[in-house]
Enzyme design. Structure first.
Site, PDB file in Angstrom:
ATOM      1  N   HIS A 184       0.822  -1.219   0.000  1.00 20.83           N
ATOM      2  CA  HIS A 184       0.000   0.000   0.000  1.00 20.83           C
ATOM      3  C   HIS A 184       0.853   1.265   0.000  1.00 20.83           C
ATOM      4  O   HIS A 184       2.063   1.237   0.255  1.00 20.83           O
ATOM      5  CB  HIS A 184      -0.929   0.012   1.219  1.00 20.83           C
ATOM      6  CG  HIS A 184      -0.221   0.050   2.538  1.00 20.83           C
ATOM      7  ND1 HIS A 184       0.301   1.211   3.080  1.00 20.83           N
ATOM      8  CD2 HIS A 184       0.041  -0.940   3.444  1.00 20.83           C
ATOM      9  CE1 HIS A 184       0.852   0.942   4.251  1.00 20.83           C
ATOM     10  NE2 HIS A 184       0.713  -0.366   4.497  1.00 20.83           N
ATOM     11  N   CYS A 239       3.163  -4.977   6.751  1.00 19.13           N
ATOM     12  CA  CYS A 239       2.792  -4.694   5.368  1.00 19.13           C
ATOM     13  C   CYS A 239       4.006  -4.234   4.563  1.00 19.13           C
ATOM     14  O   CYS A 239       5.069  -3.919   5.116  1.00 19.13           O
ATOM     15  CB  CYS A 239       1.721  -3.600   5.322  1.00 19.13           C
ATOM     16  SG  CYS A 239       0.093  -4.150   5.883  1.00 19.13           S
TER      17      CYS A 239
END
Length: 417
Positions: free
Chosen positions: A341, A362
């Protein structure tokens, strides 16, 4: 048609007539006027009893219908969904069979060459009412039509399967994933009732994750441009525990013509994307802060993506570590919450990308780099994490099938094929 035996009275008459002829030469010598010794015009037997006035045998009657036994018998209930209908005929043979459903619509099926069985192309519907119209021909080729009815078995526990992908185009890492809404105990039967066909052909196998999820993958990644067909021929299959399914359906999807693989190097803090083996972009990233939040290692697959999403640590079991609104260009790669992301909250004076790992697991990068990846990533594309201190992601956490060796994958199949 069976020929009838000549009546006993006719045979007896014939014997008596022969005996009378014998008396002509060996009877009373003085009897010169006996009719027994003269030329006789008498019929062999009485008219209507097998003889004619000319002495020739009477012609046998035609049109005796064959004796037909149909299984299932007329009015039968609880008939198996996939078993063929069978026919036993005396004095003839089956010429044709027509089966209609409750709506009067013809059911597609095939009559065997010997006329002794008829099998539906698709198993019958559970609890369905059907009519069998059977035409039999006797020895004189005269047809007789017989109509019988039956009702198929109902399902004690009805099972419904969902499949992904069920259409469209996916990347080279996407396995075929089937999920059942009830536990399956007869796994081998379920595997045999589901068929995956690829063009060009490729070998592969099913693997069970528990008793409600099973996936099929090739030994290696799909070849770009492959066409895939999945047949869920579950109707009529005993799935165990008294459960069965109504499903008899096919799905088609394609593998992208671009084999897109993105490799995240935790040590180098980069993500390099290749398309058909050619490097097209390298982005600087920050991954999970070690040792507490190391990013999963191994192979993951793009599952879904959002232009913006909220990321809250409580949803992944991390308490109140973070709660970030409008995270841009978020691409999910595990069920547990691993994303690639964009990051807009980073320290502008000291950007972490390519320099230090600061995330909670992440793969984070600038919004500009994240948008590029978002725009290019397709469901089923591969994201591979290397040089992580964390072990490979579990094979059932998203689509981590590729983290199992081929031997391990086959070990999870009921049929081992």
């Amino acid at each position: 048609m069976r020929r009838r035996t000549v009546p006993a009275v006719l045979v007896a008459g014939a014997i008596l007539f022969t005996g009378a002829c014998g008396l002509t030469g060996g009877g009373d010598k003085g009897d010169k006027t006996s009719n027994a010794g003269s030329e006789s015009k008498a019929p062999v037997g009485p008219a209507g009893a097998g003889g004619t006035e000319s002495g020739k045998p009477a012609e046998q009657p035609k049109g005796i219908p064959p004796k037909l036994t149909v299984t299932p018998e007329d009015g039968a209930t609880g008939v198996d969904l996939a078993e063929p209908l069978t026919f036993a005929v005396e004095g003839g043979k089956v010429a044709s069979v027509k089966v209609l459903n409750a709506k009067g619509e013809p059911v597609d099926g095939t009559l065997s060459a010997d006329g002794k069985s008829w099998k539906p192309k698709v198993p019958f519907t559970p609890g369905g009412q059907y009519t069998i119209g059977t035409v039999t021909n006797n020895a004189d080729n005269q047809p007789t039509t017989t109509s019988t009815r039956f009702t198929t078995q109902t399902l004690g526990k009805e099972v419904t399967a969902s499949i992904f992908p069920d259409g469209g185009t996916v990347g080279v890492g996407q396995p075929v994933s089937v999920r059942f809404d009830r536990p399956i105990t007869n796994r081998a039967a379920a595997e045999k009732a589901m068929k995956v066909t690829a063009t060009p052909a490729v070998s592969g196998a099913w693997h069970w994750f528990g008793n409600t999820r099973v996936e099929w993958r090739p030994k290696e990644y799909w070849k770009a441009g492959t066409k895939v067909r999945v047949d869920l021929n579950l109707r009529g299959t005993d799935l165990g525990g008294g459960s069965g399914s109504r499903q008899y359906k096919s799905f088609n999807f394609g593998i992208s013509g671009v084999a897109r693989i993105s490799t995240v190097d935790v040590a180098a803090k980069t993500m390099t994307t290749t398309e058909n083996g050619k490097v097209v972009r390298t982005a600087k990233v920050t991954t999970g802060e070690s040792p507490k939040y190391d990013t999963w290692g191994g192979v993951m697959v793009v599952m879904e993506k959002y232009e913006k999403t909220r990321m809250n640590s409580a949803t992944v079991g991390l308490g109140k570590e973070y709660d970030i609104p409008d995270v841009p260009w978020a691409v999910r790669i595990t069920t547990s919450g691993t994303f690639v992301h964009g990051n807009y909250w980073y320290d502008k004076a000291n950007p972490p990308f390519g320099r230090v790992n600061t995330s909670h697991g992440c793969v984070s990068m600038t919004p500009e780099d994240a948008k590029w990846f978002y725009d290019h990533a397709d469901r089923g594309d591969v994201v591979k994490v290397v040089n992580s201190q964390e072990h490979a992601v579990a094979a059932d956490n998203g689509y981590g099938a590729w983290n199992l060796s081929w031997a391990q994958w086959l070990a999870g199949s009921a049929t081992k094929e």
